[in-house]
Design a protein around this motif. Structure first.
Motif, PDB file in Angstrom:
ATOM      1  N   GLU A 213       0.802  -1.223   0.000  1.00 21.69           N
ATOM      2  CA  GLU A 213       0.000   0.000   0.000  1.00 21.69           C
ATOM      3  C   GLU A 213       0.837   1.277   0.000  1.00 21.69           C
ATOM      4  OE1 GLU A 213      -3.208   0.128  -0.336  1.00 21.69           O
ATOM      5  OE2 GLU A 213      -3.469  -2.037  -0.324  1.00 21.69           O
ATOM      6  N   THR A 214       2.020   1.237   0.590  1.00 19.48           N
ATOM      7  CA  THR A 214       2.818   2.455   0.696  1.00 19.48           C
ATOM      8  C   THR A 214       3.345   2.900  -0.658  1.00 19.48           C
ATOM      9  OG1 THR A 214       4.722   3.494   1.784  1.00 19.48           O
ATOM     10  CG2 THR A 214       4.942   1.180   1.169  1.00 19.48           C
ATOM     11  N   LEU A 215       3.580   4.209  -0.776  1.00 23.94           N
ATOM     12  CA  LEU A 215       4.166   4.773  -1.985  1.00 23.94           C
ATOM     13  C   LEU A 215       5.677   4.577  -2.031  1.00 23.94           C
ATOM     14  CD1 LEU A 215       2.226   8.172  -2.011  1.00 23.94           C
ATOM     15  CD2 LEU A 215       1.823   6.224  -3.535  1.00 23.94           C
ATOM     16  N   VAL A 216       6.286   4.239  -0.892  1.00 23.31           N
ATOM     17  CA  VAL A 216       7.739   4.139  -0.799  1.00 23.31           C
ATOM     18  C   VAL A 216       8.223   2.788  -1.310  1.00 23.31           C
ATOM     19  CG1 VAL A 216       9.735   4.225   0.737  1.00 23.31           C
ATOM     20  CG2 VAL A 216       7.744   5.681   1.188  1.00 23.31           C
ATOM     21  N   ASP A 217       9.172   2.816  -2.218  1.00 26.79           N
ATOM     22  CA  ASP A 217       9.778   1.575  -2.719  1.00 26.79           C
ATOM     23  C   ASP A 217      10.958   1.158  -1.859  1.00 26.79           C
ATOM     24  OD1 ASP A 217      10.176  -0.483  -4.943  1.00 26.79           O
ATOM     25  OD2 ASP A 217      12.133   0.523  -4.911  1.00 26.79           O
ATOM     26  N   SER A 218      11.842   2.118  -1.534  1.00 29.19           N
ATOM     27  CA  SER A 218      13.013   1.793  -0.718  1.00 29.19           C
ATOM     28  C   SER A 218      13.636   3.053  -0.157  1.00 29.19           C
ATOM     29  CB  SER A 218      14.069   1.034  -1.535  1.00 29.19           C
ATOM     30  OG  SER A 218      14.588   1.857  -2.571  1.00 29.19           O
ATOM     31  N   GLY A 358      -0.035  10.773   4.827  1.00 27.73           N
ATOM     32  CA  GLY A 358       0.568   9.456   4.911  1.00 27.73           C
ATOM     33  C   GLY A 358       1.381   9.150   3.674  1.00 27.73           C
ATOM     34  N   MET A 359       2.257   8.178   3.780  1.00 27.54           N
ATOM     35  CA  MET A 359       3.045   7.717   2.643  1.00 27.54           C
ATOM     36  C   MET A 359       2.240   6.670   1.878  1.00 27.54           C
ATOM     37  SD  MET A 359       6.886   7.537   4.202  1.00 27.54           S
ATOM     38  CE  MET A 359       7.740   9.045   4.651  1.00 27.54           C
ATOM     39  N   VAL A 360       1.008   7.051   1.573  1.00 25.99           N
ATOM     40  CA  VAL A 360       0.047   6.171   0.915  1.00 25.99           C
ATOM     41  C   VAL A 360      -0.684   6.966  -0.153  1.00 25.99           C
ATOM     42  CG1 VAL A 360      -0.271   4.704   2.960  1.00 25.99           C
ATOM     43  CG2 VAL A 360      -1.708   6.728   2.649  1.00 25.99           C
ATOM     44  N   PRO A 361      -1.384   6.291  -1.082  1.00 25.97           N
ATOM     45  CA  PRO A 361      -2.160   7.020  -2.088  1.00 25.97           C
ATOM     46  C   PRO A 361      -3.247   7.883  -1.450  1.00 25.97           C
ATOM     47  CG  PRO A 361      -1.850   4.737  -2.750  1.00 25.97           C
ATOM     48  CD  PRO A 361      -1.376   4.839  -1.323  1.00 25.97           C
ATOM     49  N   LEU A 362      -3.646   8.934  -2.159  1.00 21.79           N
ATOM     50  CA  LEU A 362      -4.656   9.854  -1.656  1.00 21.79           C
ATOM     51  C   LEU A 362      -5.955   9.136  -1.317  1.00 21.79           C
ATOM     52  CD1 LEU A 362      -5.683  12.735  -1.107  1.00 21.79           C
ATOM     53  CD2 LEU A 362      -6.217  12.912  -3.543  1.00 21.79           C
ATOM     54  N   GLU A 363      -6.293   8.130  -2.093  1.00 21.20           N
ATOM     55  CA  GLU A 363      -7.544   7.401  -1.858  1.00 21.20           C
ATOM     56  C   GLU A 363      -7.580   6.782  -0.462  1.00 21.20           C
ATOM     57  OE1 GLU A 363      -6.849   8.165  -5.966  1.00 21.20           O
ATOM     58  OE2 GLU A 363      -5.590   7.092  -4.500  1.00 21.20           O
ATOM     59  N   ARG A 364      -6.443   6.381   0.052  1.00 21.72           N
ATOM     60  CA  ARG A 364      -6.393   5.818   1.406  1.00 21.72           C
ATOM     61  C   ARG A 364      -6.721   6.897   2.437  1.00 21.72           C
ATOM     62  NH1 ARG A 364      -3.174   1.652   2.944  1.00 21.72           N
ATOM     63  NH2 ARG A 364      -4.017   2.162   4.999  1.00 21.72           N
ATOM     64  N   LEU A 365      -6.257   8.127   2.212  1.00 24.51           N
ATOM     65  CA  LEU A 365      -6.566   9.222   3.120  1.00 24.51           C
ATOM     66  C   LEU A 365      -8.054   9.557   3.081  1.00 24.51           C
ATOM     67  CD1 LEU A 365      -3.596  11.683   2.468  1.00 24.51           C
ATOM     68  CD2 LEU A 365      -3.687   9.717   4.016  1.00 24.51           C
ATOM     69  N   GLN A 366      -8.612   9.579   1.890  1.00 24.04           N
ATOM     70  CA  GLN A 366     -10.025   9.879   1.757  1.00 24.04           C
ATOM     71  C   GLN A 366     -10.885   8.827   2.446  1.00 24.04           C
ATOM     72  OE1 GLN A 366      -9.725  10.255  -2.581  1.00 24.04           O
ATOM     73  NE2 GLN A 366     -10.420  12.390  -2.404  1.00 24.04           N
ATOM     74  N   ALA A 367     -10.470   7.564   2.345  1.00 23.23           N
ATOM     75  CA  ALA A 367     -11.210   6.498   3.022  1.00 23.23           C
ATOM     76  C   ALA A 367     -11.113   6.646   4.533  1.00 23.23           C
ATOM     77  CB  ALA A 367     -10.672   5.134   2.580  1.00 23.23           C
ATOM     78  N   ALA A 368      -9.925   7.033   5.023  1.00 30.96           N
ATOM     79  CA  ALA A 368      -9.746   7.221   6.464  1.00 30.96           C
ATOM     80  C   ALA A 368     -10.591   8.381   6.963  1.00 30.96           C
ATOM     81  CB  ALA A 368      -8.267   7.464   6.778  1.00 30.96           C
ATOM     82  N   ALA A 369     -10.657   9.464   6.179  1.00 32.13           N
ATOM     83  CA  ALA A 369     -11.461  10.624   6.558  1.00 32.13           C
ATOM     84  C   ALA A 369     -12.938  10.262   6.586  1.00 32.13           C
ATOM     85  CB  ALA A 369     -11.210  11.779   5.594  1.00 32.13           C
ATOM     86  N   ALA A 370     -13.390   9.486   5.620  1.00 32.46           N
ATOM     87  CA  ALA A 370     -14.806   9.085   5.571  1.00 32.46           C
ATOM     88  C   ALA A 370     -15.159   8.181   6.740  1.00 32.46           C
ATOM     89  CB  ALA A 370     -15.095   8.384   4.258  1.00 32.46           C
ATOM     90  N   ALA A 371     -14.197   7.349   7.158  1.00 28.96           N
ATOM     91  CA  ALA A 371     -14.462   6.424   8.269  1.00 28.96           C
ATOM     92  C   ALA A 371     -14.594   7.151   9.591  1.00 28.96           C
ATOM     93  CB  ALA A 371     -13.345   5.388   8.345  1.00 28.96           C
ATOM     94  N   LEU A 372     -13.973   8.320   9.705  1.00 31.29           N
ATOM     95  CA  LEU A 372     -14.022   9.075  10.959  1.00 31.29           C
ATOM     96  C   LEU A 372     -15.074  10.171  10.897  1.00 31.29           C
ATOM     97  CD1 LEU A 372     -10.200   9.351  11.655  1.00 31.29           C
ATOM     98  CD2 LEU A 372     -11.837   7.797  12.708  1.00 31.29           C
TER      99      LEU A 372
END
Length: 372
Positions: A213-218, A358-372
């Motif tokens: 899930e993270t955007l970071v490769d290494s 977060g070091m994650v795609p924007l969609e993950r942030l939007q899902a977290a915001a909707a859950a809260l």
């Protein structure tokens, strides 16, 4: 090396995206060299035991986060716009450190110079472009407030800014320490070929997130073979051939800098702004319920390791943040607010002032915001 979780995330995200207002730094390591083989744990132990407390050198930064170019402008105090400008393209700076409370940074722009000088409870930010300076005064920290790394060495000097508490000076070591604190079962660690950085032989240790899930490769860290001091750091994003961010010394002197370098007097005619930072409680102490606290909103962290998301409550976004002309050009409109996408970090700023990062795609942030 302590294998702690999550506590590194707020510092990393703020440092990489919002508060890297006095940032600089990096070049890729030079030719490979021959060194006695070491395991990943042995190289990490070298970093933990490093006793380098003073140095001077030149650092170079290259940032390829996918952000539009933001031109440098007048004004000396760090802020979102200046942070974004310094997170695009390449920048060079001189850095001087002497113990935990003395530091000087000289960010060298094409037509101007920006300086940060920290000496105990005083800090100066100076911009030669408009001959302006901000002077910060801070309460002297107690020993309990001085952050420390594993081993006998003292921590690097803190860097205050007008709207935050003290921060580590952005050197390869300070940056590397944020990522090293993330090492746990979600991270693979390996040692690659030795190389040369700033004329010094270095081991190269790499961190590989096991998350999909993270955007970071290494994350790759070059470690001085003699002292254990991190000399450079390189962060790669998934799907990107060139490093998304790199910071490294090109010149390094491990002798103590001249004490006069940490004294600063504004040039004649300079416009000076005075600011005072309030005292903060010792981080290990919890303030009693109902007692006065600092003005900074309390962050919460959801998820684990590289997938973690930081959330700040409603009203956290500074007034006028998204309307700042320079910063606004890096944002895109989304449902309920604005968003910043980079190859390494995503930030969601909602209309009610909530912030998710977060070091994650924007969609993950939007899902977290909707859950809260």
């Amino acid at each position: 090396m302590a294998r702690t979780k999550q506590r590194w995330l707020p510092a990393v995200l703020i440092t990489l995206v919002v508060a890297m207002a006095v940032m600089f730094g990096s070049v890729q390591a030079g030719a490979t060299v021959s060194l006695p083989p070491k395991t990943a744990d042995e190289v990490l132990a070298m970093i933990a035991r490093t006793e380098v407390r003073a140095l001077s050198g030149t650092v170079e930064q290259t940032a390829g986060l996918g952000l539009p170019e933001v031109p440098a402008g007048p004004g000396t105090a760090p802020g979102a716009a200046s942070a974004m400008e310094l997170l695009t393209g390449s920048h060079t700076a001189r850095v001087y450190l002497d113990g935990p409370f003395k530091a000087r940074l000289q960010v060298l722009d094409r037509m101007a110079e920006r300086d940060v000088v920290i000496n105990g409870g005083d800090a100066w930010f100076y911009n030669s472009a408009d001959n302006s300076a901000t002077h910060l005064t801070m309460p002297a920290p107690s020993r309990a407030e001085v952050p420390s790394f594993a081993g006998p060495r003292e921590s690097l000097p803190p860097t205050p800014s007008p709207d935050t508490s003290a921060r580590d000076v952005p050197t390869p070591e300070a940056m590397a320490s944020r990522f090293l604190a993330a090492i746990d079962d979600s991270t693979g660690v390996s040692v690659g070929e030795a190389s040369s950085v700033a004329g010094r032989s270095a081991y190269r240790v790499s961190l590989h997130p096991r998350s999909a899930e993270t955007l970071v490769d290494s994350v790759t860290i070059d470690v001085d073979a003699e002292t254990g001091l991190p000399l450079g750091i390189e962060v790669r994003a998934k799907g990107q051939t060139e490093p998304a961010y790199s910071l490294a010394f090109t010149e390094l002197d491990l002798s103590t800098p001249d004490a006069a370098l940490f004294d600063f007097t504004p040039p004649p005619g300079a416009t000076v702004s005075e600011k005072a930072l309030p005292a903060k409680p010792v981080p290990t102490m919890t303030a009693p319920e109902g007692s006065p606290t600092t003005s900074h909103p309390r962050a919460t962290v959801t998820g684990q390791g590289w997938d973690s998301i930081i959330a700040l409550p409603a009203g956290s976004a500074p007034s006028g943040l998204t309307s700042n002309p320079q910063f606004a050009q890096t944002l895109e409109p989304v449902a309920g607010g604005r968003a910043l996408r980079t190859s390494l970090v995503s930030i969601l700023i909602l209309d009610d002032g909530r912030i998710y990062a977060g070091m994650v795609p924007l969609e993950r942030l939007q899902a977290a915001a909707a859950a809260l």
